[in-house]
Design a protein around this motif. Structure first.
Motif, PDB file in Angstrom:
ATOM      1  N   ALA A  67      -2.517  -0.551  -3.582  1.00 19.70           N
ATOM      2  CA  ALA A  67      -3.443   0.437  -3.621  1.00 19.70           C
ATOM      3  C   ALA A  67      -2.535   1.918  -3.227  1.00 19.70           C
ATOM      4  O   ALA A  67      -1.433   1.952  -2.780  1.00 19.70           O
ATOM      5  CB  ALA A  67      -4.565   0.554  -2.558  1.00 19.70           C
ATOM      6  N   LEU A  68      -3.171   2.966  -4.065  1.00 16.94           N
ATOM      7  CA  LEU A  68      -2.422   4.141  -3.901  1.00 16.94           C
ATOM      8  C   LEU A  68      -3.170   5.426  -3.320  1.00 16.94           C
ATOM      9  O   LEU A  68      -4.411   5.467  -3.898  1.00 16.94           O
ATOM     10  CB  LEU A  68      -1.940   4.609  -5.409  1.00 16.94           C
ATOM     11  CG  LEU A  68      -1.181   6.082  -5.470  1.00 16.94           C
ATOM     12  CD1 LEU A  68      -0.017   5.849  -4.522  1.00 16.94           C
ATOM     13  CD2 LEU A  68      -0.766   6.288  -7.048  1.00 16.94           C
ATOM     14  N   ALA A  69      -2.882   6.175  -2.500  1.00 21.06           N
ATOM     15  CA  ALA A  69      -3.514   7.203  -2.026  1.00 21.06           C
ATOM     16  C   ALA A  69      -2.643   8.588  -2.254  1.00 21.06           C
ATOM     17  O   ALA A  69      -1.301   8.426  -1.969  1.00 21.06           O
ATOM     18  CB  ALA A  69      -3.848   7.336  -0.428  1.00 21.06           C
ATOM     19  N   LEU A  70      -3.167   9.404  -2.840  1.00 21.96           N
ATOM     20  CA  LEU A  70      -2.435  10.829  -3.457  1.00 21.96           C
ATOM     21  C   LEU A  70      -2.994  11.896  -2.571  1.00 21.96           C
ATOM     22  O   LEU A  70      -4.128  12.175  -2.644  1.00 21.96           O
ATOM     23  CB  LEU A  70      -2.718  10.924  -4.945  1.00 21.96           C
ATOM     24  CG  LEU A  70      -1.988   9.667  -5.728  1.00 21.96           C
ATOM     25  CD1 LEU A  70      -2.359   9.918  -7.248  1.00 21.96           C
ATOM     26  CD2 LEU A  70      -0.514   9.827  -5.587  1.00 21.96           C
ATOM     27  N   VAL A  71      -2.187  12.487  -1.848  1.00 22.08           N
ATOM     28  CA  VAL A  71      -2.710  13.489  -0.989  1.00 22.08           C
ATOM     29  C   VAL A  71      -1.835  14.901  -1.485  1.00 22.08           C
ATOM     30  O   VAL A  71      -0.752  15.033  -1.354  1.00 22.08           O
ATOM     31  CB  VAL A  71      -2.027  13.521   0.584  1.00 22.08           C
ATOM     32  CG1 VAL A  71      -2.781  14.592   1.478  1.00 22.08           C
ATOM     33  CG2 VAL A  71      -2.683  12.286   0.982  1.00 22.08           C
ATOM     34  N   ASP A  72      -2.860  15.818  -1.939  1.00 20.65           N
ATOM     35  CA  ASP A  72      -2.377  17.207  -2.421  1.00 20.65           C
ATOM     36  C   ASP A  72      -1.098  16.780  -3.253  1.00 20.65           C
ATOM     37  O   ASP A  72      -0.254  17.537  -3.173  1.00 20.65           O
ATOM     38  CB  ASP A  72      -1.995  18.053  -1.435  1.00 20.65           C
ATOM     39  CG  ASP A  72      -3.226  18.647  -0.528  1.00 20.65           C
ATOM     40  OD1 ASP A  72      -3.688  19.726  -0.747  1.00 20.65           O
ATOM     41  OD2 ASP A  72      -3.717  17.913   0.350  1.00 20.65           O
ATOM     42  N   ALA A  73      -1.383  16.084  -4.272  1.00 15.82           N
ATOM     43  CA  ALA A  73      -0.141  15.470  -5.090  1.00 15.82           C
ATOM     44  C   ALA A  73      -0.038  16.155  -6.285  1.00 15.82           C
ATOM     45  O   ALA A  73      -0.550  16.825  -6.969  1.00 15.82           O
ATOM     46  CB  ALA A  73      -0.637  14.031  -5.274  1.00 15.82           C
ATOM     47  N   VAL A  74       1.281  16.388  -6.585  1.00 16.96           N
ATOM     48  CA  VAL A  74       1.905  16.851  -7.688  1.00 16.96           C
ATOM     49  C   VAL A  74       1.608  16.062  -8.880  1.00 16.96           C
ATOM     50  O   VAL A  74       2.113  14.731  -8.584  1.00 16.96           O
ATOM     51  CB  VAL A  74       3.392  17.492  -7.601  1.00 16.96           C
ATOM     52  CG1 VAL A  74       4.069  17.307  -8.976  1.00 16.96           C
ATOM     53  CG2 VAL A  74       3.598  18.359  -6.701  1.00 16.96           C
ATOM     54  N   LEU A  96       0.802  -1.196   0.048  1.00 17.00           N
ATOM     55  CA  LEU A  96      -0.151   0.041  -0.019  1.00 17.00           C
ATOM     56  C   LEU A  96       1.179   1.103   0.027  1.00 17.00           C
ATOM     57  O   LEU A  96       1.971   1.282   0.570  1.00 17.00           O
ATOM     58  CB  LEU A  96      -1.112  -0.015   1.114  1.00 17.00           C
ATOM     59  CG  LEU A  96      -1.828  -1.476   1.393  1.00 17.00           C
ATOM     60  CD1 LEU A  96      -2.317  -1.200   2.752  1.00 17.00           C
ATOM     61  CD2 LEU A  96      -2.815  -1.401   0.470  1.00 17.00           C
ATOM     62  N   VAL A  97       0.329   2.277  -0.655  1.00 14.62           N
ATOM     63  CA  VAL A  97       1.288   3.541  -0.763  1.00 14.62           C
ATOM     64  C   VAL A  97       0.450   4.678  -0.655  1.00 14.62           C
ATOM     65  O   VAL A  97      -0.615   4.933  -1.108  1.00 14.62           O
ATOM     66  CB  VAL A  97       2.151   3.386  -2.202  1.00 14.62           C
ATOM     67  CG1 VAL A  97       2.880   4.808  -2.442  1.00 14.62           C
ATOM     68  CG2 VAL A  97       2.958   2.364  -2.379  1.00 14.62           C
ATOM     69  N   ALA A  98       0.907   5.670   0.332  1.00 11.59           N
ATOM     70  CA  ALA A  98       0.224   6.886   0.221  1.00 11.59           C
ATOM     71  C   ALA A  98       1.419   7.900  -0.021  1.00 11.59           C
ATOM     72  O   ALA A  98       2.500   7.974   0.785  1.00 11.59           O
ATOM     73  CB  ALA A  98      -0.178   7.293   1.826  1.00 11.59           C
ATOM     74  N   ALA A  99       0.973   9.117  -0.633  1.00 10.80           N
ATOM     75  CA  ALA A  99       2.231   9.881  -1.168  1.00 10.80           C
ATOM     76  C   ALA A  99       1.592  11.580  -1.117  1.00 10.80           C
ATOM     77  O   ALA A  99       0.442  11.660  -1.604  1.00 10.80           O
ATOM     78  CB  ALA A  99       2.577   9.421  -2.551  1.00 10.80           C
ATOM     79  N   HIS A 100       2.347  12.316  -0.740  1.00 14.47           N
ATOM     80  CA  HIS A 100       1.812  13.702  -0.331  1.00 14.47           C
ATOM     81  C   HIS A 100       2.838  14.580  -1.239  1.00 14.47           C
ATOM     82  O   HIS A 100       4.076  14.407  -1.580  1.00 14.47           O
ATOM     83  CB  HIS A 100       2.271  14.303   1.002  1.00 14.47           C
ATOM     84  CG  HIS A 100       2.043  15.631   1.227  1.00 14.47           C
ATOM     85  ND1 HIS A 100       3.014  16.568   1.444  1.00 14.47           N
ATOM     86  CD2 HIS A 100       0.686  16.411   1.139  1.00 14.47           C
ATOM     87  CE1 HIS A 100       2.267  17.740   1.572  1.00 14.47           C
ATOM     88  NE2 HIS A 100       1.266  17.688   1.377  1.00 14.47           N
ATOM     89  N   ASP A 101       2.172  15.632  -1.997  1.00 10.35           N
ATOM     90  CA  ASP A 101       2.878  16.628  -2.879  1.00 10.35           C
ATOM     91  C   ASP A 101       3.728  15.863  -3.733  1.00 10.35           C
ATOM     92  O   ASP A 101       3.301  15.245  -4.599  1.00 10.35           O
ATOM     93  CB  ASP A 101       3.900  17.533  -1.757  1.00 10.35           C
ATOM     94  CG  ASP A 101       4.632  18.562  -2.377  1.00 10.35           C
ATOM     95  OD1 ASP A 101       3.739  19.541  -2.905  1.00 10.35           O
ATOM     96  OD2 ASP A 101       5.796  18.527  -2.626  1.00 10.35           O
ATOM     97  N   SER A 102       5.007  16.313  -4.020  1.00 11.26           N
ATOM     98  CA  SER A 102       5.858  15.700  -5.028  1.00 11.26           C
ATOM     99  C   SER A 102       6.056  14.368  -4.901  1.00 11.26           C
ATOM    100  O   SER A 102       6.406  13.682  -5.896  1.00 11.26           O
ATOM    101  CB  SER A 102       7.182  16.560  -5.274  1.00 11.26           C
ATOM    102  OG  SER A 102       7.870  16.540  -4.110  1.00 11.26           O
ATOM    103  N   GLY A 103       5.870  13.726  -3.865  1.00 13.07           N
ATOM    104  CA  GLY A 103       5.904  12.363  -3.291  1.00 13.07           C
ATOM    105  C   GLY A 103       5.101  11.644  -4.432  1.00 13.07           C
ATOM    106  O   GLY A 103       5.096  10.615  -4.634  1.00 13.07           O
ATOM    107  N   ALA A 105       5.661   8.526  -6.866  1.00 14.11           N
ATOM    108  CA  ALA A 105       4.989   7.193  -6.532  1.00 14.11           C
ATOM    109  C   ALA A 105       4.282   6.963  -7.831  1.00 14.11           C
ATOM    110  O   ALA A 105       4.473   5.737  -8.486  1.00 14.11           O
ATOM    111  CB  ALA A 105       3.986   7.332  -5.576  1.00 14.11           C
ATOM    112  N   LEU A 106       3.744   8.022  -8.668  1.00 17.10           N
ATOM    113  CA  LEU A 106       3.138   7.680  -9.777  1.00 17.10           C
ATOM    114  C   LEU A 106       4.100   7.416 -10.910  1.00 17.10           C
ATOM    115  O   LEU A 106       4.198   6.389 -11.571  1.00 17.10           O
ATOM    116  CB  LEU A 106       2.325   9.009 -10.373  1.00 17.10           C
ATOM    117  CG  LEU A 106       1.029   9.262  -9.499  1.00 17.10           C
ATOM    118  CD1 LEU A 106       0.772  10.916  -9.847  1.00 17.10           C
ATOM    119  CD2 LEU A 106      -0.002   8.368 -10.274  1.00 17.10           C
TER     120      LEU A 106
END
Length: 280
Positions: free
Chosen positions: A121-128, A97-104, A108-109
Motif C-alpha cells: 500500500a502507498l500513502a502520499l502526503v502533500d506529495a510532489v 507498506l510505504v508512506a511518502a511526503h513531498d518529493s519523497g 516512491a511513485l
C-alpha cells in the motif's frame, strides 16, 4: 534514537545513506520517505507512533539530513528512486507498506511505476506528483543559484529559516526548525542547499513522464493533504491526484500546511494507522 540519530549506513550510487529502524523487528515493515529540503526528521513524531504497530524504516536521502552531501552528486528524483529501489533490496523488503511526503512521493511513485518496486500500500502526503509543484522561492533560487550561493552566511541562514518555516501553517517549534535548517548552514551546507534546489528544476520532466501512468496503479493508495498547503504543493494537486489513481482515498488535514507530519502529527498518524489497518 532518543534525539533522532540514524545509526546505520548504506553505500548508494549517490553517496552514503544514513538510515535506521524503529519498532518490533518482527512486525510488518513500513518505509517512510521525506522530501525537499527536509530529512527523515519530519517523520519523527509520526514514526514513533507508527512503530507501536509496525517495523518502521526511516532514511535520509543522499544530499539531505545526516546522509552524504558532496559536489557532483546526482540528486535528481530519478536517481533518488534508484537509491530507494536499491535500499529496498538491501533491506530485503518485498511489498512493504510505504508512506511518502513531498518529493519523497515522487521518489516512491517513480520507484514503483518506472523501476518495478512493489508495495502493499502507498500513502502520499502533500506529495510532489503533478504540475505545478514547488514554491515560487524554490524556482527563483534554482534559476539563480549561483547568485544565492554567494550570500553571506548570516543572510543565507535567515533565508533558509524563512523558507523552511513557510512550509508550516501553525509554525514550527524552534527545536524542529533548528533541526531542519541545521544541515544547510555553514559554507558546506550553503553550497549543498543551492545545489539540491538547482537539480529540482529538471525534475519536473520526471513527474510529467509519470503522470500518464497514475491510472495504472493497482494497489491501495491514500492521498493525504494539509488544507493550508497553499504555496508549496496546493491542496488542488491532492484532489487531482486522488482522482487519477483508481480507488485512491483522499483525506485532508485542517490547520496543517505542507509540513503535515509536523503540523498535525497525531491526526496524520491516526489517519495512516486507520488506512494501513484496512489494507487487505
Amino acid at each position: 534514537m532518543a534525539d533522532w540519530h540514524l545509526s546505520r549506513t548504506f553505500e548508494s550510487t549517490s553517496g552514503v545513506v544514513r538510515w535506521d529502524r524503529l519498532g518490533d523487528p518482527g512486525a510488518e515493515p513500513l518505509v517512510l520517505l521525506h522530501g525537499t529540503p527536509f530529512s527523515s526528521y519530519v517523520w519523527r513524531p509520526v514514526a514513533r507512533a507508527l512503530a507501536n504497530r509496525y517495523q518502521v524504516y526511516v532514511w535520509d536521502m543522499p544530499g539531505y539530513g545526516a546522509s552524504e552531501a558532496t559536489v557532483g552528486q546526482d540528486l535528481s528524483l530519478d536517481a533518488m528512486s534508484g537509491v530507494f529501489t536499491d535500499l529496498l533490496d538491501h533491506w530485503r523488503l518485498d511489498r512493504p507498506l510505504v508512506a511518502a511526503h513531498d518529493s519523497g512521493g515522487a521518489v516512491a511513485l517513480g520507484a514503483h511505476l518506472l523501476r518495478g518496486a512493489r508495495y502493499r500500500a502507498l500513502a502520499l502526503v502533500d506529495a510532489v506528483s503533478l504540475p505545478p509543484w514547488g514554491s515560487p522561492f524554490s524556482t527563483l533560487v534554482g534559476e539563480h543559484a549561483e547568485v544565492f550561493a554567494r550570500l553571506p552566511l548570516p543572510v543565507h541562514e535567515a533565508v533558509v529559516r524563512e523558507y523552511v518555516q513557510s512550509a508550516s501553517s501553525p509554525g514550527l517549534h524552534p527545536a524542529d526548525l533548528d533541526r531542519l535548517v541545521g544541515p544547510w548552514l555553514g559554507e558546506a551546507g550553503r553550497a549543498a542547499f543551492y545545489r539540491q534546489l538547482t537539480q529540482r528544476l529538471d525534475d519536473r520532466r520526471y513527474t510529467d513522464a509519470m503522470q500518464p501512468r497514475y491510472s495504472a496503479i493497482d494497489l491501495p493508495v491514500l492521498v493525504c493533504w494539509g488544507e493550508d498547503d497553499t504555496s508549496w504543493v496546493p491542496l488542488a494537486r491532492g484532489h487531482e491526484l486522488a482522482a487519477l489513481v483508481p480507488g485512491a482515498r483522499l483525506h485532508t488535514l485542517p490547520d496543517a500546511g505542507h509540513l503535515a507530519p509536523l503540523d498535525a502529527p497525531a491526526e496524520l498518524a491516526t489517519t495512516l494507522l486507520t488506512f494501513l489497518a484496512s489494507v487487505p
